[in-house]
Design a protein around this motif. Structure first.
Motif, mmCIF file in Angstrom:
data_model
loop_
_atom_site.group_PDB
_atom_site.id
_atom_site.type_symbol
_atom_site.label_atom_id
_atom_site.label_comp_id
_atom_site.label_asym_id
_atom_site.label_seq_id
_atom_site.Cartn_x
_atom_site.Cartn_y
_atom_site.Cartn_z
ATOM 1 N N ASP A 82 0.820 -1.218 0.000
ATOM 2 C CA ASP A 82 0.000 0.000 0.000
ATOM 3 C C ASP A 82 0.851 1.264 0.000
ATOM 4 O OD1 ASP A 82 -2.279 -1.698 2.188
ATOM 5 O OD2 ASP A 82 -2.515 -1.309 0.038
ATOM 6 N N THR A 83 2.161 1.135 0.063
ATOM 7 C CA THR A 83 3.040 2.309 -0.049
ATOM 8 C C THR A 83 2.835 2.944 -1.419
ATOM 9 O OG1 THR A 83 4.714 1.480 1.485
ATOM 10 C CG2 THR A 83 5.444 3.047 -0.195
ATOM 11 N N ALA A 84 2.413 4.216 -1.414
ATOM 12 C CA ALA A 84 2.018 4.879 -2.658
ATOM 13 C C ALA A 84 1.730 6.349 -2.363
ATOM 14 C CB ALA A 84 0.760 4.223 -3.242
ATOM 15 N N VAL A 85 1.468 7.103 -3.409
ATOM 16 C CA VAL A 85 0.938 8.461 -3.273
ATOM 17 C C VAL A 85 -0.574 8.390 -3.426
ATOM 18 C CG1 VAL A 85 0.908 10.814 -4.172
ATOM 19 C CG2 VAL A 85 3.043 9.507 -4.159
ATOM 20 N N TYR A 86 -1.288 8.949 -2.467
ATOM 21 C CA TYR A 86 -2.749 8.902 -2.452
ATOM 22 C C TYR A 86 -3.298 10.300 -2.773
ATOM 23 C CZ TYR A 86 -2.517 4.241 -0.563
ATOM 24 O OH TYR A 86 -2.282 2.889 -0.426
ATOM 25 N N TYR A 87 -4.162 10.352 -3.768
ATOM 26 C CA TYR A 87 -4.733 11.611 -4.231
ATOM 27 C C TYR A 87 -6.205 11.704 -3.844
ATOM 28 C CZ TYR A 87 -0.654 11.866 -7.330
ATOM 29 O OH TYR A 87 0.619 11.919 -7.853
ATOM 30 N N CYS A 88 -6.552 12.791 -3.200
ATOM 31 C CA CYS A 88 -7.946 13.124 -2.903
ATOM 32 C C CYS A 88 -8.385 14.164 -3.933
ATOM 33 C CB CYS A 88 -8.034 13.685 -1.488
ATOM 34 S SG CYS A 88 -9.620 14.394 -1.026
ATOM 35 N N ILE A 89 -9.476 13.903 -4.620
ATOM 36 C CA ILE A 89 -9.917 14.767 -5.726
ATOM 37 C C ILE A 89 -11.394 15.077 -5.536
ATOM 38 C CG2 ILE A 89 -10.230 14.913 -8.231
ATOM 39 C CD1 ILE A 89 -8.012 12.683 -8.390
ATOM 40 N N VAL A 90 -11.749 16.334 -5.698
ATOM 41 C CA VAL A 90 -13.156 16.726 -5.654
ATOM 42 C C VAL A 90 -13.589 17.050 -7.080
ATOM 43 C CG1 VAL A 90 -14.773 18.513 -4.895
ATOM 44 C CG2 VAL A 90 -13.130 17.535 -3.285
ATOM 45 N N ARG A 91 -14.673 16.468 -7.508
ATOM 46 C CA ARG A 91 -15.127 16.684 -8.887
ATOM 47 C C ARG A 91 -16.620 16.934 -8.928
ATOM 48 N NH1 ARG A 91 -17.571 14.336 -13.077
ATOM 49 N NH2 ARG A 91 -17.802 12.262 -12.180
ATOM 50 N N GLY A 92 -16.972 18.041 -9.567
ATOM 51 C CA GLY A 92 -18.370 18.291 -9.853
ATOM 52 C C GLY A 92 -18.672 17.868 -11.273
ATOM 53 N N TYR A 93 -19.820 18.278 -11.756
ATOM 54 C CA TYR A 93 -20.145 17.922 -13.129
ATOM 55 C C TYR A 93 -19.270 18.733 -14.090
ATOM 56 C CZ TYR A 93 -22.253 17.603 -17.634
ATOM 57 O OH TYR A 93 -22.425 17.402 -18.966
ATOM 58 N N ASN A 94 -18.643 18.052 -15.024
ATOM 59 C CA ASN A 94 -18.037 18.730 -16.158
ATOM 60 C C ASN A 94 -18.177 17.801 -17.354
ATOM 61 O OD1 ASN A 94 -15.381 17.135 -16.516
ATOM 62 N ND2 ASN A 94 -15.220 17.778 -14.388
ATOM 63 N N ALA A 95 -18.165 18.379 -18.530
ATOM 64 C CA ALA A 95 -18.550 17.626 -19.736
ATOM 65 C C ALA A 95 -17.659 16.421 -19.968
ATOM 66 C CB ALA A 95 -18.524 18.554 -20.941
ATOM 67 N N GLY A 96 -16.396 16.530 -19.582
ATOM 68 C CA GLY A 96 -15.476 15.438 -19.844
ATOM 69 C C GLY A 96 -15.249 14.529 -18.659
ATOM 70 N N ASN A 97 -15.995 14.729 -17.560
ATOM 71 C CA ASN A 97 -15.751 13.978 -16.330
ATOM 72 C C ASN A 97 -14.276 14.012 -15.945
ATOM 73 O OD1 ASN A 97 -18.416 12.751 -15.577
ATOM 74 N ND2 ASN A 97 -18.254 12.027 -17.676
ATOM 75 N N MET A 98 -13.694 15.194 -16.047
ATOM 76 C CA MET A 98 -12.269 15.342 -15.817
ATOM 77 C C MET A 98 -11.944 15.347 -14.328
ATOM 78 S SD MET A 98 -11.506 18.272 -18.642
ATOM 79 C CE MET A 98 -12.927 19.250 -18.188
ATOM 80 N N THR A 100 -8.945 16.561 -11.469
ATOM 81 C CA THR A 100 -7.800 17.450 -11.247
ATOM 82 C C THR A 100 -6.992 16.901 -10.086
ATOM 83 O OG1 THR A 100 -9.054 19.354 -12.036
ATOM 84 C CG2 THR A 100 -7.078 19.799 -10.735
ATOM 85 N N PHE A 101 -5.753 16.466 -10.385
ATOM 86 C CA PHE A 101 -4.893 15.862 -9.376
ATOM 87 C C PHE A 101 -4.041 16.932 -8.703
ATOM 88 C CE2 PHE A 101 -5.127 11.234 -10.098
ATOM 89 C CZ PHE A 101 -5.859 11.196 -11.273
ATOM 90 N N GLY A 102 -4.013 16.915 -7.365
ATOM 91 C CA GLY A 102 -3.109 17.793 -6.627
ATOM 92 C C GLY A 102 -1.817 17.056 -6.315
ATOM 93 N N GLY A 103 -1.185 17.446 -5.206
ATOM 94 C CA GLY A 103 0.097 16.844 -4.853
ATOM 95 C C GLY A 103 -0.011 15.495 -4.154
ATOM 96 N N GLY A 104 -1.148 15.219 -3.498
ATOM 97 C CA GLY A 104 -1.343 13.942 -2.837
ATOM 98 C C GLY A 104 -0.582 13.793 -1.532
ATOM 99 N N LEU B 43 -0.727 14.800 -11.591
ATOM 100 C CA LEU B 43 -0.980 14.722 -13.031
ATOM 101 C C LEU B 43 -1.708 15.972 -13.511
ATOM 102 C CD1 LEU B 43 -0.820 11.681 -11.962
ATOM 103 C CD2 LEU B 43 -2.059 11.111 -14.045
ATOM 104 N N LYS B 44 -1.360 16.412 -14.707
ATOM 105 C CA LYS B 44 -2.063 17.537 -15.326
ATOM 106 C C LYS B 44 -2.699 17.060 -16.637
ATOM 107 C CE LYS B 44 0.878 21.261 -13.522
ATOM 108 N NZ LYS B 44 -0.043 21.660 -12.458
ATOM 109 N N LEU B 45 -3.944 17.441 -16.865
ATOM 110 C CA LEU B 45 -4.685 17.004 -18.043
ATOM 111 C C LEU B 45 -4.264 17.809 -19.264
ATOM 112 C CD1 LEU B 45 -7.018 15.157 -19.040
ATOM 113 C CD2 LEU B 45 -8.542 17.081 -18.604
ATOM 114 N N ILE B 46 -3.930 17.098 -20.351
ATOM 115 C CA ILE B 46 -3.501 17.749 -21.586
ATOM 116 C C ILE B 46 -4.695 17.900 -22.539
ATOM 117 C CG2 ILE B 46 -1.898 17.670 -23.530
ATOM 118 C CD1 ILE B 46 -0.194 15.704 -21.888
#
Lengths: 111, 113
Positions: A82-98, A100-104, B43-46
Motif C-alpha cells: 500500500d506504499t504509494a501516493v494517495y490523491y484526494c480529488i473533488v469533482r463536480g459535473y463537467n462535460a469530460g468527467n475530468m 484534477t490531481f493535486g500533490g497527494g 498529473l495535469k490534463l492535456i
C-alpha cells in the motif's frame, strides 16, 4: 471544482489502519470526493468515491464528515504494497468527467 | 482484456523533433484522457475526448495535438519537442456511466534533450 488539501507525507506500521485525511472546505453540494493512488511510477489506480454517505469497498473505506468539508480514507490493514501516493480529488459535473490531481499524500508503510 | 496500453514505454527526443505517443483501449470506453506528470508533481490534463471525433483541451494543451478517429485509439502528437515536455505521459479511459472510474495505462517516459 473545489480545492483539496492533504498532508504531503505519512507513515503507517504494517498491519495497522492507515487514515489519510483530506480537507475540501469549499466543496459544493453536487461535488463528489474521489480517491486514487499511484504506486511508484505506475498509472494511478481508482480506490473509492462518495458524495455524502460513507462508502466501503474491498480496498478501503471513505468517511465524509456531515458538513462535507473533509474526508478520511481508511486502509484497514495496511501492507507494504500500500506504499504509494494517495490523491484526494473533488469533482463536480463537467462535460469530460475530468479529474484534477493535486500533490497527494505519500504514504510509507513500514514493517 | 488488455485494458489501456501505451507505446512506447520510453523515448528520448532531440529538441525540435516530433513524435506520436500511442494509446489504445479495448474496453469500448467513450472517454479517453491524456495526462502528463512532472517529477514529484500530480498529473495535469492535456487533452480529453468524450467519443470518436470529439476532442477538447485540458489544463496544459500547448505543444500537443490529439485525434480520435476510433473509439479504441487516442494518439498524442508532439510537433516540435521542447525540454519542457520532458515528463511521464499517462493515457486513461472511462466508460459512459458505470462506476465513474478512470483506468490508466502504464505510462510513457519521454526525455527531450
Amino acid at each position: 471544482d473545489a480545492k483539496t488539501t492533504q498532508p504531503p507525507s505519512m507513515d503507517c506500521a504494517e498491519g495497522r489502519a492507515a487514515n489519510l485525511p483530506c480537507n475540501h472546505s469549499t466543496i459544493s453540494g453536487n461535488e463528489y470526493v474521489y480517491w486514487y493512488r499511484q504506486i511508484h511510477s505506475q498509472g494511478p489506480q481508482y480506490i473509492i468515491h462518495g458524495l455524502k454517505n460513507n462508502e466501503t469497498n474491498e480496498m478501503a473505506s471513505l468517511i465524509i464528515t456531515e458538513d462535507r468539508k473533509s474526508s478520511t480514507l481508511i486502509l484497514p490493514h495496511a501492507t507494504l504494497r500500500d506504499t504509494a501516493v494517495y490523491y484526494c480529488i473533488v469533482r463536480g459535473y463537467n462535460a469530460g468527467n475530468m479529474l484534477t490531481f493535486g500533490g497527494g499524500t505519500r504514504l510509507m508503510v513500514k514493517p | 482484456n488488455a485494458g489501456v496500453t501505451q507505446t512506447p514505454k520510453f523515448r528520448i527526443l532531440k529538441i525540435g523533433q516530433s513524435m506520436t505517443l500511442q494509446c489504445t483501449q479495448d474496453m469500448n470506453h467513450n472517454y479517453m484522457y491524456w495526462y502528463r506528470q512532472d517529477p514529484g508533481m500530480g498529473l495535469k490534463l492535456i487533452y480529453y475526448s468524450v467519443g470518436a471525433g470529439i476532442t477538447d483541451k485540458g489544463e496544459v494543451p500547448n505543444g500537443y495535438n490529439v485525434s480520435r478517429s476510433t473509439t479504441e485509439d487516442f494518439p498524442l502528437r508532439l510537433e516540435l519537442a521542447a525540454p519542457s515536455q520532458t515528463s511521464v505521459y499517462f493515457c486513461a479511459s472511462r466508460p459512459q456511466g458505470g462506476k465513474d472510474e478512470q483506468y490508466f495505462g502504464p505510462g510513457t517516459r519521454l526525455t527531450v534533450t
